[in-house]
Write an enzyme that holds these catalytic residues in place. Structure first.
Site, mmCIF file in Angstrom:
data_model
loop_
_atom_site.group_PDB
_atom_site.id
_atom_site.type_symbol
_atom_site.label_atom_id
_atom_site.label_comp_id
_atom_site.label_asym_id
_atom_site.label_seq_id
_atom_site.Cartn_x
_atom_site.Cartn_y
_atom_site.Cartn_z
ATOM 1 C CB SER A 208 -15.336 -28.454 147.909
ATOM 2 O OG SER A 208 -15.154 -29.689 148.548
ATOM 3 C CD GLU A 328 -8.192 -26.533 151.191
ATOM 4 O OE1 GLU A 328 -9.367 -26.860 151.445
ATOM 5 O OE2 GLU A 328 -7.862 -25.922 150.161
ATOM 6 C CG HIS A 428 -12.598 -27.553 152.249
ATOM 7 N ND1 HIS A 428 -11.799 -27.759 151.154
ATOM 8 C CD2 HIS A 428 -13.827 -28.050 151.919
ATOM 9 C CE1 HIS A 428 -12.505 -28.361 150.199
ATOM 10 N NE2 HIS A 428 -13.743 -28.541 150.635
#
Length: 521
Positions: A208, A328, A428
């Site tokens: 990320s 995600e 995610h």
């Protein structure tokens, strides 16, 4: 005399006392350029936590970091250092936050192990290198590698851009968080041989915001030569923040503190907790959400966007893994139970702000219903928001590197969380525990079943192969081909891994009709 010594050692053992040799084994000492540090041994791995790599940034708020002052004696490195001040802290925070952690199978043994430096996520705003998911014991032991995690300045402390408002000593303020990472990588270069690592074989990897920071470093000349391979996990940055928007944010932030734009001297002396409280104001550029600070194209340390208008050629020789998860946005949007029970009438309006690109939501919904007639409205909501908001940036990175012939391997994680009825899918950050092999760690949602173990075995093996050789191919996965525009080969990690050309191709083509930039750039 020998017999007496043996009796003494036996007596010590009977009293629960360790012999000098045993005590030394449990308290490994490493000599860094700044001074000696004492660690501990966990499952056969020497662990050093909270090793100082930079001086206290409090007196130099918004300014580039400096190396630490050398010390005498031996400092304990047995506990994680504080994280940067932030709104979502789960432990101690301080502006004195330039600490890193090292896991190694051996000290000073000349083995020159691959080094894997992990940069944490948290949208440039939150997080630290001490999250249980990032514990390096399993990775170090499995791959005979040295693992490093890092704390650095975040949010306004690391990325507040006051160059247009203050004096020349604030010229670098929009990127000091990245300059902290550069200093940490310089520490690795200068010290990692003492920890059994090879300073000429450093892989930087991150998830990320961590991956986004790394692609930014790939465009920063000051980071040249400090890492030799990069792996990003959902690090979809294409653009950095522009200096005009960054200055507008700086002004709004100061106004929230009751300061005029010309009062940066007062800003530098306010208590840190007041600055953290002001991070909750509405972002003045987006007009929604909390104020955003991330890397700034300041034409100093960063003179271009990470992947616009193309991939930076100065880092084109660096092998790169570009990864994403199939679902995600479920991590971002699962907090609202209504998102799992949407109907078709309300879907377009709900979807529009989540795609982040300017494209007709009615058309998108209609196309998804054609592609996936069995999908529910909520299924389409998560799939389309993922394709428009998250996956798109990964594709651009892979495409731009392919255009200049830069080596890149792309993966997609399809294996999803078996917990909570499977509603989160491959969300995610789901790949972190799988790569580190920390399936049972706090925060992991992988479970410890055979499916999770199989996928973790694949991902760990591929990342370790990449760290060792610059090529992720290994016996645990199918032949993983480099990404090309002709076929777009992508490794799909699942219980049974497979290579797929151009996965979700129709979704990719649908969103390719609209330009993509990180919102608020």
């Amino acid at each position: 005399m020998l017999t007496d010594r043996r009796r003494l050692l036996a007596a010590a053992a009977g009293l629960g006392l360790a012999s000098p040799a045993a005590a030394a084994a449990k308290s490994p000492i490493a000599a860094t350029k700044s001074g000696k540090v004492r660690g501990a041994v966990e499952d056969g791995i020497s662990v050093f936590k909270g090793v100082r790599y930079g001086a206290d940034t409090g007196p130099r708020r918004f300014m580039p970091p400096q190396p630490p002052q050398p010390w005498t004696g031996v400092r304990d490195a047995l506990a994680y250092g504080p994280a940067s001040p932030q709104t979502k802290a789960e432990g101690p925070t301080s502006e004195d936050c330039l600490f890193l952690n090292v896991w190694t199978p051996g000290l000073r043994d000349g083995k020159r192990r691959p080094v894997m430096v992990y940069v944490h996520g948290g949208a440039h705003a939150n997080g630290s290198g001490s999250d249980p998911l990032y514990d390096g014991v399993n990775l170090a032991r499995t791959g005979d590698v040295v693992v490093v995690t890092v704390n650095h300045r975040l949010n306004v402390f690391g990325y507040g851009y006051f160059a247009k408002l203050g004096g020349p000593d604030l010229a670098d303020s929009g990127n000091v968080g990245n300059l902290d990472l550069v200093l940490a990588l310089q520490w690795v270069r200068d010290n990692i041989a003492e920890f059994g690592g090879d300073p000429d074989n450093v892989t930087a990897f991150g998830q990320s915001g961590g991956g986004a920071k790394l692609v930014t470093l790939m465009a920063m000349p000051v980071a040249k030569g400090l890492f030799h391979k990069v792996a990003t996990m959902s690090g979809q940055h294409v653009t950095s923040m522009g200096p005009i928007n960054a200055t507008e944010r700086a002004k709004a932030f100061m106004a929230a503190l009751g300061l005029r734009p010309d009062q940066t001297d007062l800003l530098r002396t306010l208590p840190a907790d007041k600055l953290v409280a002001a991070l909750k104001i509405t972002d003045p550029v987006l007009g929604k959400g909390a104020i955003i600070f991330w890397s700034v194209m300041d034409h100093r340390s960063l003179s271009r966007h990470p992947f616009f208008p193309d991939a930076p050629r100065e880092s084109g020789h660096i092998p790169m893994i570009i990864g994403n998860t199939h679902d995600e946005t479920r991590a971002f949007l699962a907090g609202d139970p209504k998102n799992f029970a949407l109907n078709w009438d309300e879907l377009p309006a709900k979807l529009a702000p989540e795609m982040v690109v300017d494209i007709d939501p009615d058309m998108v919904v209609a196309r998804y219903r054609e592609l996936y007639p069995q999908a529910s409205a909520s299924d389409v909501f998560f799939a389309a928001s993922t394709a428009g908001r998250s996956w798109r940036g990964h594709l651009i990175q892979a495409e731009e590197r392919a255009k200049i012939g830069a080596p890149a391997w792309m993966y997609q994680l399809d294996f999803g969380s078996p917990l909570e009825g499977g509603r989160l899918g491959a969300f995610h950050s789901f790949d972190i525990a799988l790569v580190f092999g920390n399936l049972a760690a706090k925060g992991s949602k992988t479970g410890t079943g055979p499916g999770a173990r199989a996928v973790s075995h694949q991902m760990t093996a591929a990342f370790l192969a990449f760290a060792r050789t610059g090529d992720p191919n290994c016996p645990e996965i199918p032949a993983w081909e480099k990404y090309t525009l002709e076929r777009r080969p992508t490794l799909v990690f699942d219980v049974t891994p497979r290579m797929v050309d151009d996965p979700r191709s129709e979704e990719r083509k649908l969103f390719a009709a609209a330009p993509y930039f990180k919102p608020g750039s």
